[in-house]
Design an enzyme around this catalytic site. Sequence first.
Site, PDB file in Angstrom:
ATOM      1  CE1 TYR A   1      -3.947  -2.122   5.050  1.00 24.25           C
ATOM      2  CE2 TYR A   1      -3.103   0.033   4.537  1.00 24.25           C
ATOM      3  CZ  TYR A   1      -3.531  -1.306   4.057  1.00 24.25           C
ATOM      4  OH  TYR A   1      -3.912  -1.594   2.793  1.00 24.25           O
TER       5      TYR A   1
ATOM      6  CE  LYS B   1      -1.183  -4.081   3.124  1.00 24.64           C
ATOM      7  NZ  LYS B   1      -1.573  -5.405   2.237  1.00 24.64           N
TER       8      LYS B   1
ATOM      9  CB  SER C   1      -0.679   0.154   1.340  1.00 25.15           C
ATOM     10  OG  SER C   1      -1.322   1.179   1.549  1.00 25.15           O
TER      11      SER C   1
HETATM   12  N1  LIG Z   1      -8.629  -0.935  -1.756  1.00 26.93           N
HETATM   13  C1  LIG Z   1      -7.614  -0.221  -1.509  1.00 26.93           C
HETATM   14  O1  LIG Z   1      -7.810   1.062  -1.498  1.00 26.93           O
HETATM   15  C2  LIG Z   1      -6.213  -0.593  -1.132  1.00 26.93           C
HETATM   16  C3  LIG Z   1      -5.098   0.323  -1.198  1.00 26.93           C
HETATM   17  C4  LIG Z   1      -4.017  -0.228  -1.068  1.00 26.93           C
HETATM   18  C5  LIG Z   1      -3.698  -1.509  -0.723  1.00 26.93           C
HETATM   19  N2  LIG Z   1      -4.602  -2.468  -0.769  1.00 26.93           N
HETATM   20  C6  LIG Z   1      -4.517  -3.882  -0.430  1.00 26.93           C
HETATM   21  O2  LIG Z   1      -5.023  -4.643  -1.418  1.00 26.93           O
HETATM   22  C7  LIG Z   1      -5.276  -6.150  -1.199  1.00 26.93           C
HETATM   23  C8  LIG Z   1      -6.604  -6.559  -1.460  1.00 26.93           C
HETATM   24  O3  LIG Z   1      -7.530  -5.693  -0.761  1.00 26.93           O
HETATM   25  P1  LIG Z   1      -9.026  -5.083  -1.233  1.00 26.93           P
HETATM   26  O4  LIG Z   1      -8.961  -3.952  -1.136  1.00 26.93           O
HETATM   27  O5  LIG Z   1      -9.323  -5.850  -2.634  1.00 26.93           O
HETATM   28  O6  LIG Z   1      -9.697  -5.723  -0.144  1.00 26.93           O
HETATM   29  P2  LIG Z   1     -10.917  -6.899  -0.157  1.00 26.93           P
HETATM   30  O7  LIG Z   1     -11.474  -6.769   1.244  1.00 26.93           O
HETATM   31  O8  LIG Z   1     -11.921  -6.879  -1.046  1.00 26.93           O
HETATM   32  O9  LIG Z   1      -9.967  -8.134  -0.319  1.00 26.93           O
HETATM   33  C9  LIG Z   1      -9.178  -8.707   0.807  1.00 26.93           C
HETATM   34  C10 LIG Z   1      -9.322 -10.326   0.634  1.00 26.93           C
HETATM   35  O10 LIG Z   1      -8.601 -10.827   1.483  1.00 26.93           O
HETATM   36  C11 LIG Z   1      -9.036 -11.901   2.183  1.00 26.93           C
HETATM   37  N3  LIG Z   1      -8.534 -12.217   3.633  1.00 26.93           N
HETATM   38  C12 LIG Z   1      -8.735 -11.392   4.653  1.00 26.93           C
HETATM   39  N4  LIG Z   1      -7.997 -12.098   5.703  1.00 26.93           N
HETATM   40  C13 LIG Z   1      -7.401 -13.431   5.285  1.00 26.93           C
HETATM   41  C14 LIG Z   1      -6.900 -14.268   5.646  1.00 26.93           C
HETATM   42  N5  LIG Z   1      -6.394 -14.527   6.968  1.00 26.93           N
HETATM   43  N6  LIG Z   1      -6.615 -15.591   4.569  1.00 26.93           N
HETATM   44  C15 LIG Z   1      -7.189 -15.570   3.649  1.00 26.93           C
HETATM   45  N7  LIG Z   1      -7.597 -14.588   3.190  1.00 26.93           N
HETATM   46  C16 LIG Z   1      -8.063 -13.360   3.849  1.00 26.93           C
HETATM   47  C17 LIG Z   1     -10.592 -11.311   2.274  1.00 26.93           C
HETATM   48  O11 LIG Z   1     -11.563 -12.521   2.544  1.00 26.93           O
HETATM   49  C18 LIG Z   1     -10.853 -10.699   1.039  1.00 26.93           C
HETATM   50  O12 LIG Z   1     -11.295 -11.656   0.029  1.00 26.93           O
HETATM   51  C19 LIG Z   1      -5.065  -5.815   0.601  1.00 26.93           C
HETATM   52  O13 LIG Z   1      -3.822  -6.388   0.790  1.00 26.93           O
HETATM   53  C20 LIG Z   1      -5.104  -4.394   0.760  1.00 26.93           C
HETATM   54  O14 LIG Z   1      -4.151  -4.014   1.929  1.00 26.93           O
HETATM   55  C21 LIG Z   1      -6.052  -2.008  -0.955  1.00 26.93           C
END
Ligand SMILES: NC(=O)c1ccc[n+]([C@@H]2O[C@H](COP(=O)([O-])OP(=O)(O)OC[C@H]3O[C@@H](n4cnc5c(N)ncnc54)[C@H](O)[C@@H]3O)[C@@H](O)[C@H]2O)c1
Length: 249
Positions: free
Chosen positions: A144, A148, A131
């Site tokens: 968080y 990361k 992130s």
């Molecule tokens: N959406 C944003 O703005 C954003 C920005 C920066 C980074 N990210 C990163 O992108 C990645 C994806 O996030 P997203 O936004 O699609 O969110 P999301 O919640 O849609 O997806 C995250 C997925 O991880 C799964 N998960 C959580 N804990 C778990 C575990 N212990 N074992 C297996 N699976 C698990 C959840 O069930 C979910 O399906 C994450 O690492 C998040 O930190 C997202």
Amino acid sequence: MGVRTAIVTGGSGDIGRAIAAALIAEGCRVGLIDLAGDALDTAAEALGAEALPADVTDEPAVEAALERFGAVPDVAVNNAGIGRFASLLDMPIETFRHQLDVNLTGAFIVARATARGMVARGSGAIVNVTSINAITTGPGTGSYPASKAGLAKLTEMMALEWGPSGVRVNAIAPGFIDAGISTPFYADAAVRKLRGDAVPSRRLGTAEDIAQAVAFLASDRASYVNGHHMVVDGGVSVSLLTQLPRVAK
Ligand SMILES: NC(=O)c1ccc[n+]([C@@H]2O[C@H](COP(=O)([O-])OP(=O)(O)OC[C@H]3O[C@@H](n4cnc5c(N)ncnc54)[C@H](O)[C@@H]3O)[C@@H](O)[C@H]2O)c1
């Protein structure tokens, strides 16, 4: 050479599904590792991927999921993650630890479980999703950013240790993404406008923006890219000086 294989953790989430779709479009056979439940089954069916239920923090469960996949994947994407945001003074220690466990230790467990086979074979690509919080800390986000930033540093260590065996390890740092864990945040029109306007590319990012960058790092087109932390944020993390007024002379 046979069909390329890939596993994507967090594969039933918004960014995970987009990553899986991009890899499938490039001809990969894809396994989705995520917590067991309807969301995983629905995502796997919609994408034409395989559902591999496992909690990434549970090493034996991850090993069993890979066993079910039945191949040492060519590509492993560590995308599973949680955002538990609270001030440091208020965040319960269990939450602090859980966030590190999923975002950092979970990524390590999956990376190592796949890298053992990749190293033995002499090829593979791992992409870790971090992130911009790993670089420019968002206030009120508890452990968080540390989780990361830890994953970004771990990416370098993996590249150093596994690079000589033909395994590349890189990371992607998404910025303001209008999906997944940020969906409730961007449901507010005023926040969307403020955030979108603050980005040099003048929009929020999409899950597809992240998926395309991951697909590139996972592909042979990036065969000499190793240990890199690629920021995919429309330029917002380098825009500090555009946010401040210039001092008039
Ligand atoms: N959406 C944003 O703005 C954003 C920005 C920066 C980074 N990210 C990163 O992108 C990645 C994806 O996030 P997203 O936004 O699609 O969110 P999301 O919640 O849609 O997806 C995250 C997925 O991880 C799964 N998960 C959580 N804990 C778990 C575990 N212990 N074992 C297996 N699976 C698990 C959840 O069930 C979910 O399906 C994450 O690492 C998040 O930190 C997202």
